[in-house]
Design a protein around this motif. Sequence first.
Motif, PDB file in Angstrom:
ATOM      1  N   ASP A  38       7.532  76.882   2.987  1.00  0.00           N
ATOM      2  CA  ASP A  38       7.851  77.865   2.842  1.00  0.00           C
ATOM      3  C   ASP A  38       7.563  77.074   1.327  1.00  0.00           C
ATOM      4  O   ASP A  38       7.791  77.477   0.215  1.00  0.00           O
ATOM      5  N   ASP A  41       5.533  78.219  -1.568  1.00  0.00           N
ATOM      6  CA  ASP A  41       5.675  79.464  -1.735  1.00  0.00           C
ATOM      7  C   ASP A  41       6.845  79.123  -2.753  1.00  0.00           C
ATOM      8  O   ASP A  41       6.878  79.434  -4.299  1.00  0.00           O
ATOM      9  N   LEU A  42       8.097  78.355  -2.164  1.00  0.00           N
ATOM     10  CA  LEU A  42       8.672  77.765  -3.798  1.00  0.00           C
ATOM     11  C   LEU A  42       8.234  77.042  -4.930  1.00  0.00           C
ATOM     12  O   LEU A  42       8.687  77.658  -6.119  1.00  0.00           O
ATOM     13  N   GLN A  44       5.195  77.915  -5.910  1.00  0.00           N
ATOM     14  CA  GLN A  44       4.329  78.730  -6.792  1.00  0.00           C
ATOM     15  C   GLN A  44       5.208  79.260  -7.728  1.00  0.00           C
ATOM     16  O   GLN A  44       5.295  79.673  -8.755  1.00  0.00           O
ATOM     17  N   ASP A  45       6.261  80.171  -7.135  1.00  0.00           N
ATOM     18  CA  ASP A  45       7.405  80.269  -7.794  1.00  0.00           C
ATOM     19  C   ASP A  45       7.498  79.107  -8.772  1.00  0.00           C
ATOM     20  O   ASP A  45       8.049  80.094  -9.949  1.00  0.00           O
ATOM     21  N   ALA A  46       8.428  78.712  -9.257  1.00  0.00           N
ATOM     22  CA  ALA A  46       8.288  77.475  -9.979  1.00  0.00           C
ATOM     23  C   ALA A  46       7.227  77.240 -10.820  1.00  0.00           C
ATOM     24  O   ALA A  46       7.994  77.453 -12.287  1.00  0.00           O
ATOM     25  N   LEU A  48       4.747  79.231 -12.048  1.00  0.00           N
ATOM     26  CA  LEU A  48       4.425  81.104 -12.117  1.00  0.00           C
ATOM     27  C   LEU A  48       5.986  81.293 -12.960  1.00  0.00           C
ATOM     28  O   LEU A  48       5.897  81.395 -14.695  1.00  0.00           O
ATOM     29  N   LEU A  49       7.011  80.745 -13.216  1.00  0.00           N
ATOM     30  CA  LEU A  49       8.092  80.798 -14.451  1.00  0.00           C
ATOM     31  C   LEU A  49       7.852  80.054 -15.292  1.00  0.00           C
ATOM     32  O   LEU A  49       7.658  80.919 -16.174  1.00  0.00           O
ATOM     33  N   THR A  67      13.941  74.080 -12.031  1.00  0.00           N
ATOM     34  CA  THR A  67      13.541  74.564 -11.244  1.00  0.00           C
ATOM     35  C   THR A  67      13.199  75.319  -9.881  1.00  0.00           C
ATOM     36  O   THR A  67      12.922  76.248  -9.533  1.00  0.00           O
ATOM     37  N   ARG A  71      15.172  76.515  -6.676  1.00  0.00           N
ATOM     38  CA  ARG A  71      15.361  77.749  -5.949  1.00  0.00           C
ATOM     39  C   ARG A  71      14.534  76.873  -4.829  1.00  0.00           C
ATOM     40  O   ARG A  71      15.382  77.268  -3.107  1.00  0.00           O
ATOM     41  N   TYR A  75      16.944  79.195  -2.140  1.00  0.00           N
ATOM     42  CA  TYR A  75      16.050  79.076  -0.345  1.00  0.00           C
ATOM     43  C   TYR A  75      17.393  78.806   0.736  1.00  0.00           C
ATOM     44  O   TYR A  75      17.405  79.799   1.870  1.00  0.00           O
TER      45      TYR A  75
END
Length: 172
Positions: A38, A41-42, A44-46, A48-49, A67, A71, A75
Motif C-alpha cells: 500500500d 499507492d499512497l 503515488q497519490d501524494a 499526483l497531488l 500530504t 494520506r 489510510y
Amino acid sequence: MNSLAQPAPPSQTIEEVFVRLEPRLRSILGRYRIPFQDADDLLQDALLLLIRKIEELRCPEAYLLTTLQYRCLMYWRGRQRRKDEGVTTELLEDLAQPQAPSQDRALLRHDLSRLWAALPPKTRKLIWLRYGLGYTSREVAEHLGDAPEAIRQRSIYARNLYAASMNRHNLP
C-alpha cells in the motif's frame, strides 16, 4: 517558512524533489507502518497531488511531506473504520438470518447476550436503533434526545466497545 523543508528553487523538477526527499518519505511510511503493497499507492497519490499543484506552491517539498503524512493517517483511519463496520454488519446480518440452531450457535448467542447485557443501557439502545432497526443518525438522535452530530461518533464508539468486548472474549 516551514522547518520541514527548504523552498525549492523554481527550476527544480519534481523528480529532483522526489530524489532528495526519498529517505524522508520512506521514514514517514515506516513511522506509520504502512504495508509495502500500500505504501507505493499512497506515495503515488501524494506525488499526483504535487504534480497538480506544483505551480501554486512555494515549497513543494513541504507539501509532499505533509500530504504523505495526511494520506498515511487517512489510510489507517479508513482501514479501521472498514474493519469495525465489517464486524458489526456481518454479526448483525448473521444473527438476523433464521437458521436451525446448533449447539455452537446457541453458545454464541448466549455469549453475545452476556456481552450485550454488560453494555451500558444507553449504548445498547443506540446500537439496537442504529444497527438492529436500521434507523438513520437523525432518527436515533430524535429518539434518544441527542444532537444528530453526536450520534455518528457515539455509534462508532458503541460499535467499537461491543467489538472490543467480543475480541476480549474471543468471539467471532
